[in-house]
Design a protein around this motif. Structure first.
Motif, PDB file in Angstrom:
ATOM      1  N   SER A   1      -3.630   6.626   4.135  1.00  0.00           N
ATOM      2  CA  SER A   1      -4.373   5.476   3.621  1.00  0.00           C
ATOM      3  C   SER A   1      -3.453   4.284   3.387  1.00  0.00           C
ATOM      4  O   SER A   1      -3.893   3.131   3.453  1.00  0.00           O
ATOM      5  CB  SER A   1      -5.078   5.843   2.310  1.00  0.00           C
ATOM      6  N   GLY A   2      -2.177   4.548   3.129  1.00  0.00           N
ATOM      7  CA  GLY A   2      -1.233   3.448   2.978  1.00  0.00           C
ATOM      8  C   GLY A   2      -1.216   2.568   4.204  1.00  0.00           C
ATOM      9  O   GLY A   2      -1.239   1.331   4.119  1.00  0.00           O
ATOM     10  N   GLU A   3      -1.201   3.186   5.378  1.00  0.00           N
ATOM     11  CA  GLU A   3      -1.171   2.439   6.627  1.00  0.00           C
ATOM     12  C   GLU A   3      -2.565   2.010   7.082  1.00  0.00           C
ATOM     13  O   GLU A   3      -2.756   0.889   7.556  1.00  0.00           O
ATOM     14  CB  GLU A   3      -0.518   3.315   7.714  1.00  0.00           C
TER      15      GLU A   3
ATOM     16  N   PRO B   1       3.635  -0.236   5.515  1.00  0.00           N
ATOM     17  CA  PRO B   1       4.311   0.112   6.765  1.00  0.00           C
ATOM     18  C   PRO B   1       4.457   1.616   6.982  1.00  0.00           C
ATOM     19  O   PRO B   1       4.781   2.057   8.079  1.00  0.00           O
ATOM     20  CB  PRO B   1       5.685  -0.555   6.608  1.00  0.00           C
ATOM     21  N   SER B   2       4.257   2.408   5.924  1.00  0.00           N
ATOM     22  CA  SER B   2       4.374   3.866   6.024  1.00  0.00           C
ATOM     23  C   SER B   2       3.569   4.493   4.897  1.00  0.00           C
ATOM     24  O   SER B   2       2.920   3.789   4.098  1.00  0.00           O
ATOM     25  CB  SER B   2       5.847   4.293   5.912  1.00  0.00           C
ATOM     26  N   THR B   3       3.632   5.806   4.800  1.00  0.00           N
ATOM     27  CA  THR B   3       2.930   6.505   3.722  1.00  0.00           C
ATOM     28  C   THR B   3       3.708   6.490   2.412  1.00  0.00           C
ATOM     29  O   THR B   3       3.152   6.809   1.359  1.00  0.00           O
ATOM     30  CB  THR B   3       2.671   7.976   4.108  1.00  0.00           C
ATOM     31  N   VAL B   4       4.978   6.125   2.454  1.00  0.00           N
ATOM     32  CA  VAL B   4       5.861   6.265   1.291  1.00  0.00           C
ATOM     33  C   VAL B   4       5.392   5.497   0.054  1.00  0.00           C
ATOM     34  O   VAL B   4       5.466   6.012  -1.065  1.00  0.00           O
ATOM     35  CB  VAL B   4       7.306   5.871   1.675  1.00  0.00           C
ATOM     36  N   PRO B   5       4.874   4.263   0.160  1.00  0.00           N
ATOM     37  CA  PRO B   5       4.533   3.519  -1.060  1.00  0.00           C
ATOM     38  C   PRO B   5       3.290   4.012  -1.797  1.00  0.00           C
ATOM     39  O   PRO B   5       3.033   3.588  -2.932  1.00  0.00           O
ATOM     40  CB  PRO B   5       4.296   2.088  -0.545  1.00  0.00           C
TER      41      PRO B   5
END
Length: 245
Positions: free
Chosen positions: A27-29, A35-39
């Motif tokens: 869902s982040g992207e 830009p990625s799933t990390v945040p």
């Protein structure tokens, strides 16, 4: 199995026969423009889980544990997994990693929380992996199989295999008693998962090799928006049929 992030889409996919819906940190992207799933955070994901559950009637709803919500140990994993079940209404959670996260998996299973593992290309570790690359070649395949067996022993009820050679996908699938869910892991996995926006052709640009677009919604939506804008500019919308009296 498909991803889902909102009630309306969940309802469509559920009625279409999806056996499981993953409220993923993708869902982040796909939703938030990251830009990625990390945040992705729990505060962002829990409302999406709740929305998907509300739109679903029969599919199993699985919620991702985002990066940084389980890596510090079993207690952190349990606190956040409980949030997905109590606040979101999910029926299961998914987390990435193999033997390194066995204590977390064991703690969740002991608490009665169904767990899906995730091996191969693990997007939360994308910086450590050096980008979106196929995983599990050579000796790394043996290690991935050991990770999968360890997840099974810890009580995981399924394992996602992402971006691994098809032969490794087959090897893991025949070695486990629990189901494997493939995404770029070949046809021998017990199930397959895809990001719904990829499946529907809503995403644009270069797609991973495993993506198959079954529709072209980006073009359809763009055409509808263009026609709407043109009719508004030409004062052809709203017509009498679309006006309250």
């Amino acid at each position: 199995m498909l991803t889902s992030y909102d009630a309306l889409t969940a309802g469509v996919l559920d009625q279409a026969g999806a056996r499981a819906l993953l409220v993923g940190d993708t869902s982040g992207e796909m939703v938030l423009g990251d830009p990625s799933t990390v945040p992705v955070t729990m505060e962002q994901l829990v409302p999406m889980v709740r929305a998907v559950v509300r739109g679903t009637r029969t599919a199993l709803v699985v919620a991702d544990l985002p990066f940084g919500t389980y890596q510090s140990g079993p207690r952190q994993a349990l606190v956040n997994a409980v949030r997905h079940l109590k606040e979101g209404g999910a029926q299961a959670v998914k987390l990435e990693g193999g033997r390194a996260v066995i204590p977390q998996v064991s703690a969740l299973v002991a608490a009665g929380i169904p767990v899906v593992g995730h091996l191969g290309l693990t997007p939360q570790s994308i910086h450590a992996l050096g980008g979106h690359r196929v995983q599990g070649r050579g000796g790394a395949g043996d290690r991935l199989l050991e990770d999968a067996l360890a997840l099974e022993r810890a009580g995981a009820f399924a394992v996602v295999l992402e971006a691994v050679p098809a032969e490794l996908g087959r090897r893991v699938s025949v070695s486990l008693r629990i189901p494997t869910v493939g995404i770029g892991a070949g046809p021998d996995c017990d199930a397959q998962i895809m990001v719904w926006q990829d499946l529907a052709g809503l995403t644009t640009g270069r797609a991973p090799r495993f993506v198959k677009r079954y529709a072209h919604l980006a073009g359809t939506l763009g055409d509808a928006a263009d026609r709407y804008a043109g009719e508004v500019a030409a004062v052809r919308y709203p017509e009498r049929a679309h006006t309250s009296v």
